[in-house]
Design a protein around this motif. Structure first.
Motif, short mmCIF file in Angstrom:
data_model
loop_
_atom_site.label_atom_id
_atom_site.label_comp_id
_atom_site.label_asym_id
_atom_site.label_seq_id
_atom_site.Cartn_x
_atom_site.Cartn_y
_atom_site.Cartn_z
N LEU A 246 28.45 0.33 -45.87
CA LEU A 246 29.43 -0.71 -46.20
C LEU A 246 28.91 -1.65 -47.29
O LEU A 246 29.70 -2.33 -47.95
CB LEU A 246 29.85 -1.48 -44.94
N ARG A 247 27.62 -1.69 -47.49
CA ARG A 247 27.07 -2.52 -48.56
C ARG A 247 27.39 -1.99 -49.95
O ARG A 247 27.36 -2.73 -50.93
CB ARG A 247 25.55 -2.63 -48.41
N VAL A 248 27.62 -0.67 -50.06
CA VAL A 248 27.83 -0.11 -51.40
C VAL A 248 29.22 0.46 -51.59
O VAL A 248 29.57 0.88 -52.69
CB VAL A 248 26.80 0.99 -51.72
N GLY A 249 30.01 0.54 -50.53
CA GLY A 249 31.32 1.14 -50.66
C GLY A 249 31.65 1.93 -49.42
O GLY A 249 31.61 1.39 -48.31
N ALA A 250 31.92 3.21 -49.58
CA ALA A 250 32.30 4.03 -48.43
C ALA A 250 31.75 5.45 -48.58
O ALA A 250 32.50 6.43 -48.59
CB ALA A 250 33.80 4.05 -48.26
N PRO A 251 30.42 5.58 -48.69
CA PRO A 251 29.85 6.92 -48.87
C PRO A 251 30.04 7.82 -47.65
O PRO A 251 29.90 9.03 -47.77
CB PRO A 251 28.36 6.65 -49.13
N LEU A 252 30.34 7.24 -46.48
CA LEU A 252 30.53 8.08 -45.29
C LEU A 252 32.01 8.44 -45.10
O LEU A 252 32.44 8.77 -44.01
CB LEU A 252 29.99 7.39 -44.03
N GLY A 253 32.75 8.40 -46.21
CA GLY A 253 34.19 8.67 -46.13
C GLY A 253 34.53 10.12 -45.81
O GLY A 253 35.64 10.43 -45.42
N HIS A 254 33.57 11.01 -45.98
CA HIS A 254 33.80 12.41 -45.59
C HIS A 254 32.59 12.90 -44.81
O HIS A 254 31.68 12.12 -44.54
CB HIS A 254 34.10 13.26 -46.82
N PRO B 230 24.45 10.66 -56.15
CA PRO B 230 24.08 9.28 -55.83
C PRO B 230 23.18 9.19 -54.59
O PRO B 230 23.43 9.88 -53.59
CB PRO B 230 25.42 8.60 -55.54
N VAL B 231 22.16 8.35 -54.67
CA VAL B 231 21.28 8.06 -53.53
C VAL B 231 21.31 6.55 -53.32
O VAL B 231 21.30 5.79 -54.29
CB VAL B 231 19.83 8.50 -53.84
N ILE B 232 21.35 6.14 -52.05
CA ILE B 232 21.32 4.70 -51.74
C ILE B 232 20.03 4.40 -51.00
O ILE B 232 19.70 5.09 -50.03
CB ILE B 232 22.52 4.32 -50.84
N ALA C 145 17.24 -11.49 -44.33
CA ALA C 145 17.15 -12.32 -45.53
C ALA C 145 16.62 -11.51 -46.72
O ALA C 145 17.01 -11.74 -47.86
CB ALA C 145 16.24 -13.51 -45.25
N GLU C 146 15.75 -10.53 -46.46
CA GLU C 146 15.11 -9.78 -47.54
C GLU C 146 15.91 -8.55 -47.96
O GLU C 146 15.39 -7.67 -48.63
CB GLU C 146 13.71 -9.32 -47.12
N GLU C 147 17.17 -8.48 -47.57
CA GLU C 147 17.97 -7.27 -47.84
C GLU C 147 17.96 -6.87 -49.32
O GLU C 147 18.03 -7.70 -50.21
CB GLU C 147 19.42 -7.50 -47.40
N GLN C 148 17.83 -5.55 -49.54
CA GLN C 148 17.81 -5.00 -50.90
C GLN C 148 18.55 -3.67 -50.87
O GLN C 148 18.18 -2.79 -50.09
CB GLN C 148 16.36 -4.67 -51.26
N VAL C 149 19.59 -3.53 -51.65
CA VAL C 149 20.31 -2.26 -51.65
C VAL C 149 20.48 -1.80 -53.08
O VAL C 149 20.98 -2.55 -53.92
CB VAL C 149 21.70 -2.41 -50.98
N ILE C 150 20.06 -0.58 -53.38
CA ILE C 150 20.24 -0.06 -54.73
C ILE C 150 20.79 1.37 -54.67
O ILE C 150 20.61 2.07 -53.67
CB ILE C 150 18.94 -0.07 -55.56
N ALA C 151 21.44 1.76 -55.76
CA ALA C 151 21.89 3.15 -55.88
C ALA C 151 21.19 3.74 -57.09
O ALA C 151 20.94 3.04 -58.08
CB ALA C 151 23.40 3.19 -56.06
N LEU C 152 20.83 5.02 -57.01
CA LEU C 152 20.16 5.69 -58.13
C LEU C 152 20.43 7.18 -58.05
O LEU C 152 20.89 7.67 -57.00
CB LEU C 152 18.65 5.39 -58.11
N PRO C 153 20.20 7.94 -59.13
CA PRO C 153 20.43 9.39 -59.07
C PRO C 153 19.31 10.08 -58.29
O PRO C 153 18.16 9.63 -58.31
CB PRO C 153 20.39 9.83 -60.53
N LEU C 154 19.68 11.17 -57.62
CA LEU C 154 18.74 11.89 -56.75
C LEU C 154 17.43 12.22 -57.47
O LEU C 154 16.35 12.08 -56.91
CB LEU C 154 19.42 13.18 -56.25
N VAL C 155 17.54 12.59 -58.73
CA VAL C 155 16.34 13.02 -59.46
C VAL C 155 15.34 11.87 -59.63
O VAL C 155 14.14 12.10 -59.77
CB VAL C 155 16.76 13.66 -60.81
#
Ligand code: SAH
Length: 606
Positions: free
Chosen positions: A466-474, A535-537, A545-555
């Motif tokens: 939920l922090r990045v969108g809806a990757p569990l949509g399927h 995409p990888v999250i 408080a220290e939350e960190q969320v990033i997205a990057l390519p698998l490679v």
């Protein structure tokens, strides 16, 4: 007297008043973060939510603020007058106190007590109280009013000037010492009776809980049979059900569903004695049975259990097809909490990733109801605001089995225990271990008689998503990369299967201090099946408080960017990732496949 109660303070003046009361009454002080420096628990910043949370605990609440604030904010949460927790508004400077809710179940008493401490006159507004200093529909512990429906008419007569004749009953001092106008020839009557008696609008009947119902039954007996047997026995002997103080049996029956259903039906607790306590009654049994003695170890469960709780057997053993009951009377009101043990309860509670507002209401309620809280120290800190006044047992990381066994054992001794997990307690957590320990051959028999319940929590993969969108949509799966309990080959086989099946994958426990290679292996396996830009999250310390969320390519996935507090999520070949205009991530897996696209905006002309 000690209350288990909450104070809600909005400023330093209120805090000082609350401290004065707390010194005498105990309880926990909740402070408004913006204005109060040092309350007892984590400060709140939303007054409405804090009021509602305190109210939801069912414990008395003293709100040190304007009555209007309390009324406005609690209005949507109000239930009915019998269940709502007592709520009092207290002026910040301690100059006035008004019980707003639950006056007749503790609120008025508490207001009187506060009045004594602060030397003020409580503003008690309930009808019978003001006139006669007594709550006729909320008698003391162990007393029950048989005809509450007649209360209103009765009090109306009282207020019109009628006097009351009080008949029968030891210990009815609370009635006699009240300001009720009493007269031998009063037009109104109050009877304290140990036999069933119909009252009416001019006649209130009270029963005292002096009867102990002893019960024996076969495994799996129907609740209707037990309730029928008890009801018929009471009717035959003209005994009021309201005089029952508890249902008592042998501890082997602690998990007998019908006994708990019958106890709930009569609104009394079920309590259980060990064999020795029942054997101590052997010589007093009216109908000892050799057969029962051989089977159970005591010559009669129903009579022995009744006698272990009461003084004199007044109804000998009566039988239905699969159950027996007997009744003993005690000289005094029976306090069932002092006799035998209750069925213990273990709540396995998921507290979500960390944030208070990501906890479920059911999880919070279970924590509040528990007497003992067991968990890893860090998790207990995350819920400090809920458990300040509890018996907390903190464990180190890694001591899972000892922790779960200790929690079960405490529950098995009749306690109400909460075992705390992060996220959801059923997802790579303590829930499965608890069920497994109970299922083991060497588990003590009494362990499996506890009641056991898992309460829902938001799992790390849901929070990451939920922090990045809806990757569990399927379709998706979750894999723990921990090889402590699972062989590496099994883990790798599952990674390959998930990769080949194009699941979105949530990796829990992606690395540990010692194990860093499995994540790299998994990435390389995945790259054989998915494009480099999949995409990888990386979601670290979610909800903290220290939350960190990033997205990057698998490679680009590097093991060094990941630690034990990270949830790694790998998209499927369908998962898209883009940054929106405001910089936020939009990572999602479409629910259907592109072919099914329908126009977003319908053409009005069509
Ligand atoms: N029962 C938990 C999972 C416990 S396993 C749940 O349902 O979430 C422990 C792993 O969960 C960690 O190694 C990490 O991968 C993940 N995890 C748990 N809490 C997390 C958090 N707050 N932020 C990120 N990952 C978390």
């Amino acid at each position: 007297m000690n209350y288990s109660l909450n104070y809600l303070v909005l400023g330093e003046t209120g805090l000082a008043t609350a401290r004065r009361l707390q010194a005498e009454l105990g309880g926990v002080i909740h402070g408004y973060g913006k204005r109060v420096q040092a309350a007892d628990v984590r400060p709140f910043d939303d007054v409405a939510a804090a009021l509602r949370d305190c109210f939801a605990t069912g414990e008395p609440l003293i709100a040190l603020c304007a009555a209007g604030i309390v009324i406005r904010h609690l209005a949507p949460s109000l239930g009915n007058k019998h269940d709502d927790a007592p709520v009092l508004a207290l002026a910040e400077d301690g100059s006035a106190v008004v019980p707003l809710l639950g006056g007749h179940h503790g609120g008025n008493d508490l207001a009187r007590h506060i009045g004594e401490i602060l030397d003020i006159l409580p503003a008690i507004t309930t009808a019978s109280d003001t006139a006669f200093a007594i709550a006729l529909d909320e008698p003391p512990q162990g007393w029950r009013l048989a005809n509450p429906a007649d209360m209103k008419a009765f009090v109306a007569e009282l207020r019109a000037g009628a006097a009351v004749m009080i008949k029968g009953g030891d210990g009815a001092d609370w009635l006699r010492a009240s300001a009720l106008p009493q007269a031998e020839d009063g037009a109104l009557r109050i009877t304290v009776s140990d036999v069933a008696l119909a009252g009416d609008k001019g006649h209130l009947v009270y029963h005292r809980q002096t009867l102990a119902l002893g019960l024996g039954c076969e495994r799996g007996v129907e609740r209707e049979e037990l309730i029928g047997l008890i009801s018929e026995t009471l009717r035959l002997k003209n005994l009021p059900a309201l005089s029952l103080a508890g249902i008592f049996s042998l501890d082997l029956k602690t998990d007998e569903a019908a006994i708990h259903a019958a106890a709930a039906h009569f609104d009394i607790p079920a309590r259980f004695f060990d064999l020795a306590a029942l054997q101590a009654q052997e010589s007093r049994l009216a109908n000892p049975s050799e057969v029962v003695k051989r089977e159970v170890g005591v010559s009669g469960v129903a009579e022995a259990a009744a006698l272990a709780a009461g003084d004199e057997l007044i109804v000998e053993k009566r039988k239905s097809q699969r159950a027996t009951c007997a009744i003993a009377r005690a000289d005094k009101i029976i306090d069932p909490t002092t006799l035998g043990t209750a069925r213990g309860h273990l709540a396995i509670v998921g507290i979500g990733p960390g944030r208070a507002d990501w906890r479920t209401g059911a999880a919070e309620a279970a924590l509040r109801q528990a007497d003992i809280i067991v968990g890893y120290g860090l998790y207990l800190e995350l819920i400090a605001d809920l458990i300040a006044d509890k018996d907390c047992r903190a464990y180190q990381l890694g001591e899972e089995e000892a922790r779960v066994a200790a929690a079960i054992d405490m529950a098995a001794s009749g306690r109400n225990v909460a075992l705390v997990s992060s996220g959801d307690a059923g997802v790579f957590a303590m829930g499965a271990l608890a069920h497994e320990l109970l299922d083991r051959d060497e588990a003590p028999d009494h362990w499996d008689r506890i009641s056991l319940e898992l309460l829902p929590g938001i799992s790390a993969m849901q929070a990451a998503a939920l922090r990045v969108g809806a990757p569990l949509g399927h379709d998706f799966c979750a894999i723990s990369l921990s090889d402590l309990l699972t062989p590496r080959e099994v883990i790798l086989r599952r990674v390959v299967a998930a990769a080949a099946s194009d699941f979105v994958i949530a990796f829990y426990n992606p690395v540990s201090k010692r194990r860093r290679d499995l994540l790299a292996l998994a990435r390389d396996l995945l790259l054989r099946h998915r494009p480099e830009d999949t995409p990888v999250i990386l979601a670290r310390n979610l909800g903290r408080a220290e939350e960190q969320v990033i997205a990057l390519p698998l490679v680009d996935l590097q093991v060094d960017d990941v630690d034990m507090l990270t949830l790694v999520m790998i998209g499927s070949s369908e998962t898209r990732a883009r940054q929106r205009g405001d910089g936020s991530w939009s990572v999602y897996t479409p629910r259907g496949y592109a072919a099914k696209q329908t126009p977003l905006i319908k053409d009005n002309q069509a």
